[in-house]
Design an enzyme around this catalytic site. Structure first.
Site, PDB file in Angstrom:
ATOM      1  N   TRP A   1      -1.572   7.720  10.160  1.00  0.00           N
ATOM      2  CA  TRP A   1      -2.589   7.039   9.360  1.00  0.00           C
ATOM      3  C   TRP A   1      -3.832   6.910  10.213  1.00  0.00           C
ATOM      4  O   TRP A   1      -3.812   6.405  11.318  1.00  0.00           O
ATOM      5  CB  TRP A   1      -2.119   5.697   8.790  1.00  0.00           C
ATOM      6  CG  TRP A   1      -1.428   4.742   9.701  1.00  0.00           C
ATOM      7  CD1 TRP A   1      -1.816   4.333  10.941  1.00  0.00           C
ATOM      8  CD2 TRP A   1      -0.186   4.060   9.410  1.00  0.00           C
ATOM      9  NE1 TRP A   1      -0.917   3.443  11.439  1.00  0.00           N
ATOM     10  CE2 TRP A   1       0.086   3.239  10.525  1.00  0.00           C
ATOM     11  CE3 TRP A   1       0.687   4.033   8.317  1.00  0.00           C
ATOM     12  CZ2 TRP A   1       1.212   2.422  10.578  1.00  0.00           C
ATOM     13  CZ3 TRP A   1       1.798   3.220   8.378  1.00  0.00           C
ATOM     14  CH2 TRP A   1       2.052   2.437   9.497  1.00  0.00           C
TER      15      TRP A   1
ATOM     16  N   TYR B   1       0.285  10.053   4.540  1.00  0.00           N
ATOM     17  CA  TYR B   1      -0.095  10.298   5.930  1.00  0.00           C
ATOM     18  C   TYR B   1       0.986  11.186   6.544  1.00  0.00           C
ATOM     19  O   TYR B   1       2.161  10.811   6.554  1.00  0.00           O
ATOM     20  CB  TYR B   1      -0.172   8.987   6.726  1.00  0.00           C
ATOM     21  CG  TYR B   1      -0.804   7.813   5.988  1.00  0.00           C
ATOM     22  CD1 TYR B   1      -2.169   7.812   5.668  1.00  0.00           C
ATOM     23  CD2 TYR B   1      -0.039   6.713   5.604  1.00  0.00           C
ATOM     24  CE1 TYR B   1      -2.740   6.728   4.994  1.00  0.00           C
ATOM     25  CE2 TYR B   1      -0.605   5.625   4.943  1.00  0.00           C
ATOM     26  CZ  TYR B   1      -1.955   5.637   4.636  1.00  0.00           C
ATOM     27  OH  TYR B   1      -2.506   4.570   3.966  1.00  0.00           O
TER      28      TYR B   1
ATOM     29  N   ASN C   1       0.846  -1.196   0.000  1.00  0.00           N
ATOM     30  CA  ASN C   1       0.000   0.000   0.000  1.00  0.00           C
ATOM     31  C   ASN C   1       0.880   1.245   0.000  1.00  0.00           C
ATOM     32  O   ASN C   1       1.989   1.240   0.525  1.00  0.00           O
ATOM     33  CB  ASN C   1      -0.905   0.026   1.238  1.00  0.00           C
ATOM     34  CG  ASN C   1      -1.978   1.092   1.107  1.00  0.00           C
ATOM     35  OD1 ASN C   1      -2.880   0.968   0.279  1.00  0.00           O
ATOM     36  ND2 ASN C   1      -1.859   2.160   1.887  1.00  0.00           N
TER      37      ASN C   1
ATOM     38  N   ASP D   1      -4.840  21.871  10.118  1.00  0.00           N
ATOM     39  CA  ASP D   1      -5.236  20.829   9.170  1.00  0.00           C
ATOM     40  C   ASP D   1      -6.045  21.358   7.987  1.00  0.00           C
ATOM     41  O   ASP D   1      -6.366  22.541   7.910  1.00  0.00           O
ATOM     42  CB  ASP D   1      -6.029  19.747   9.926  1.00  0.00           C
ATOM     43  CG  ASP D   1      -5.625  18.354   9.497  1.00  0.00           C
ATOM     44  OD1 ASP D   1      -5.465  18.137   8.292  1.00  0.00           O
ATOM     45  OD2 ASP D   1      -5.475  17.481  10.377  1.00  0.00           O
TER      46      ASP D   1
HETATM   47  C1  LIG Z   1      -1.634  16.693   1.699  1.00  0.00           C
HETATM   48  C2  LIG Z   1      -2.401  15.517   2.231  1.00  0.00           C
HETATM   49  C3  LIG Z   1      -2.182  15.061   3.522  1.00  0.00           C
HETATM   50  C4  LIG Z   1      -2.872  13.966   4.026  1.00  0.00           C
HETATM   51  N1  LIG Z   1      -2.630  13.566   5.309  1.00  0.00           N
HETATM   52  C5  LIG Z   1      -3.278  12.494   5.794  1.00  0.00           C
HETATM   53  C6  LIG Z   1      -3.009  12.046   7.120  1.00  0.00           C
HETATM   54  O1  LIG Z   1      -2.223  12.629   7.846  1.00  0.00           O
HETATM   55  N2  LIG Z   1      -3.668  10.941   7.563  1.00  0.00           N
HETATM   56  C7  LIG Z   1      -4.560  10.260   6.785  1.00  0.00           C
HETATM   57  O2  LIG Z   1      -5.099   9.250   7.237  1.00  0.00           O
HETATM   58  N3  LIG Z   1      -4.854  10.678   5.529  1.00  0.00           N
HETATM   59  C8  LIG Z   1      -4.221  11.767   5.017  1.00  0.00           C
HETATM   60  N4  LIG Z   1      -4.499  12.189   3.744  1.00  0.00           N
HETATM   61  C9  LIG Z   1      -5.501  11.466   2.945  1.00  0.00           C
HETATM   62  C10 LIG Z   1      -4.996  10.124   2.449  1.00  0.00           C
HETATM   63  O3  LIG Z   1      -3.766  10.265   1.784  1.00  0.00           O
HETATM   64  C11 LIG Z   1      -6.020   9.478   1.520  1.00  0.00           C
HETATM   65  O4  LIG Z   1      -7.183   9.214   2.278  1.00  0.00           O
HETATM   66  C12 LIG Z   1      -5.527   8.184   0.860  1.00  0.00           C
HETATM   67  O5  LIG Z   1      -6.534   7.680   0.007  1.00  0.00           O
HETATM   68  C13 LIG Z   1      -5.146   7.133   1.860  1.00  0.00           C
HETATM   69  O6  LIG Z   1      -4.665   5.996   1.178  1.00  0.00           O
HETATM   70  P1  LIG Z   1      -5.116   4.538   1.626  1.00  0.00           P
HETATM   71  O7  LIG Z   1      -6.555   4.400   1.204  1.00  0.00           O
HETATM   72  O8  LIG Z   1      -4.209   3.612   0.884  1.00  0.00           O
HETATM   73  O9  LIG Z   1      -4.963   4.478   3.099  1.00  0.00           O
HETATM   74  C14 LIG Z   1      -3.815  13.293   3.218  1.00  0.00           C
HETATM   75  C15 LIG Z   1      -4.044  13.755   1.922  1.00  0.00           C
HETATM   76  C16 LIG Z   1      -3.360  14.843   1.423  1.00  0.00           C
HETATM   77  C17 LIG Z   1      -3.636  15.324   0.033  1.00  0.00           C
HETATM   78 MN   LIG Z   2      -4.657   1.961  -0.410  1.00  0.00          MN
END
Ligand SMILES: Cc1cc2nc3c(=O)[nH]c(=O)nc-3n(C[C@H](O)[C@H](O)[C@H](O)COP(=O)(O)O)c2cc1C
Ligand SMILES: [Mn+2]
Length: 487
Positions: free
Chosen positions: A187, A173, A169, A282
């Site tokens: 995460w 985060y 994955n 945030d």
């Molecule tokens: C700049 C930015 C920062 C982010 N920071 C976080 C974070 O700190 N924690 C989190 O859970 N998602 C964060 N996200 C959202 C996740 O990257 C997004 O939900 C992603 O789909 C997660 O991937 P996954 O589905 O493989 O877990 C962020 C997105 C962006 C654009």
């Molecule tokens: Mn994913």
């Protein structure tokens, strides 16, 4: 042609006059934030800070911070081209007819070459630091807002492997830098990284983690793509670029990392360990308060000879992540329509910070269809977080907020047309009574049917007859009426 790495993309932006090099000496503490905030809100260019106090590395920010740059980053001239490409990705054997349409799109024929490929050596390992040589403080990590608990790495591509399935994955985060070799790992519990961490927790094992910072734009973007668990973000990146992402074996962990990354952090998360993380300014436009999150121990930093530190800031919208969110909206519409086919179009206004407001236009076919659509959205992936869903009939332009407000507000009898449900809400929602659990609202702003118990006549919206419009179009120039506002 896919961008090979971050520099290749920055070069194109610079040639296009869409990148400014800032040579003035500035601080990574708050100053870059304030400059980037003004730049993004004013429709400004991508920025490359070349002279950052306390670090030898330049800082790239606002790289995705406009519609034009976002489309450039994904090399998509027009979103309709994307619909056809995705169709092919989802269903590689399309029925005749569609195939011809697809042949016109150059990238589709190259699909076979988009699976990540392993290479022997990568630029991301030109310089390797392990053990005592690891020092995160050499990076120009931004402290973004005055009440932030410290510096945060805001654009990391966090790569992990599922303990059972072995699938990789990659998610974005944020990571609060605690000291020279440890960071937070934010995460959220609904995300795939957290899901994989639970697997290691069950087995009582350390979880290996690699974090790439600064890659070609499609790879960076893929880390935020809300793909279902088990669907590879790196494959998606290859598909987006039309070319495989080259991966190289990390030095101290058994993971593959993007070979062309600027910087890679290698290390582990001990699933039992938690540490206070935050506060952090945030993307809600408010501070996320402190909370306990996993800890990332860095065992190696590998990097290019002259790496660029890529980052972003989040805060009151519109911000750079708003443009990324908008691209997600456009990219995923065809995918959403695969499971919720009545959706004609959808829009997540940037002020709704992605999960607070979704407007969908549907092709209404049966009584209660709008409510069915709401529940389908609340039951699908990260769309489960949507706090407010407004459903309108097809024909309403969901991207025009003035039209939506007029249409939707005239179409509702509030007591009848509101659906309130309870369920998971975004971890960043600070208004819900409990963390991660709260209520959501759906507004059925479609025209009501007899079969839905509405027996009064429903009036047509006012429109002038086309003949009269035509005639007035012809007359208009000679009427001498200026419609420029003079207020
Ligand atoms: C700049 C930015 C920062 C982010 N920071 C976080 C974070 O700190 N924690 C989190 O859970 N998602 C964060 N996200 C959202 C996740 O990257 C997004 O939900 C992603 O789909 C997660 O991937 P996954 O589905 O493989 O877990 C962020 C997105 C962006 C654009
Ligand atoms: Mn994913």
């Amino acid at each position: 042609m896919a961008y090979r790495n971050l520099s290749a993309f920055l070069k194109v932006l610079e040639e296009d006059g869409d990148l400014v090099r800032v040579r003035e000496r500035v601080s990574a503490r708050l100053e870059i934030s304030e400059i980037a905030d003004r730049a993004v809100k004013g429709g400004g260019p991508a920025l490359l800070f070349e002279n950052v106090e306390g670090s030898a590395l330049p800082v790239a920010i606002n790289v995705f911070g406009s519609r034009r740059r976002m489309r450039r980053a994904l090399e998509i001239a027009d979103w309709s081209e994307w619909d056809a490409r995705l169709e092919f990705f989802l269903d590689p054997k399309p029925p005749e007819g569609i195939l011809d349409k697809l042949r016109a799109i150059p990238k589709v024929t190259e699909l076979a070459g988009v699976f990540p490929k392993t290479v022997k050596a990568g630029a991301c390992q030109e310089v390797v630091a392990t053990g005592d040589a690891v020092d995160l403080r050499e990076l120009p990590v931004l402290t973004c807002w005055p009440q932030d608990a410290g510096p945060f790495i805001t654009m990391p591509l966090v790569i992990t492997r599922d303990a059972e399935s072995g699938k990789t994955n990659m998610g974005m985060y944020r990571m609060q830098v605690f000291d020279r070799a440890t960071t937070g790992m934010h995460w959220q519990k609904h995300k795939d990284g957290a899901g994989q961490a639970r697997g290691y927790e069950r087995e009582g094992r350390r979880m290996e983690v690699a974090v790439a910072i600064g890659c070609d734009p499609a790879t960076v973007f893929s880390a935020i793509a809300p793909l279902p668990p088990g669907v590879s973000e790196l494959l998606f990146a290859g598909f987006l670029r039309g070319e495989a992402v080259p991966l190289v074996r990390a030095k101290t962990v058994d993971l593959l990392v993007p070979a062309e990354a600027e910087i890679v952090l290698e290390g582990y998360v001990d699933p039992k360990e938690r540490r206070r993380e935050g506060p952090f300014g945030d993307h809600t436009g408010f501070y996320s308060l402190e909370d306990d999150f996993p800890v990332f121990h860095v065992t190696a930093i590998t990097r290019r000879e002259k790496p660029i530190y890529m980052t972003t800031i989040v805060g009151r919208p519109p911000m750079e992540d708003g443009f990324m969110g908008e691209a997600v909206e456009r990219l995923f519409l065809p995918l959403v329509r695969k499971t919720i086919p009545e959706i004609v179009d959808m829009h997540l206004p940037v002020e709704g910070i992605f999960h607070n407001l979704m407007i969908v236009a549907i092709d209404k076919r049966y009584p209660g269809h709008a409510r069915k659509t709401m529940h389908a959205i609340w039951g699908t992936g990260q769309m489960m977080f949507t706090k407010t869903i407004v459903v309108v009939d097809r024909g309403v332009d969901v991207h025009d907020m003035a039209e939506v407000a007029w249409r939707a507000l005239t179409a509702i009898d509030p007591e009848r047309d509101i659906e309130i449900v309870h369920g998971p809400v975004d971890e960043l929602d600070f208004a819900s009574r409990l963390a991660c659990y709260g209520s959501k609202i759906g507004i059925d702003a479609t025209r009501k049917w007899k079969e839905e118990g509405f027996s009064r006549p429903w009036p047509d919206a006012i429109e002038m007859s086309p003949e009269v419009k035509d005639r007035v179009d012809r007359l208009w120039p000679s009427l001498g009426i200026s419609t420029v506002r003079r207020d």
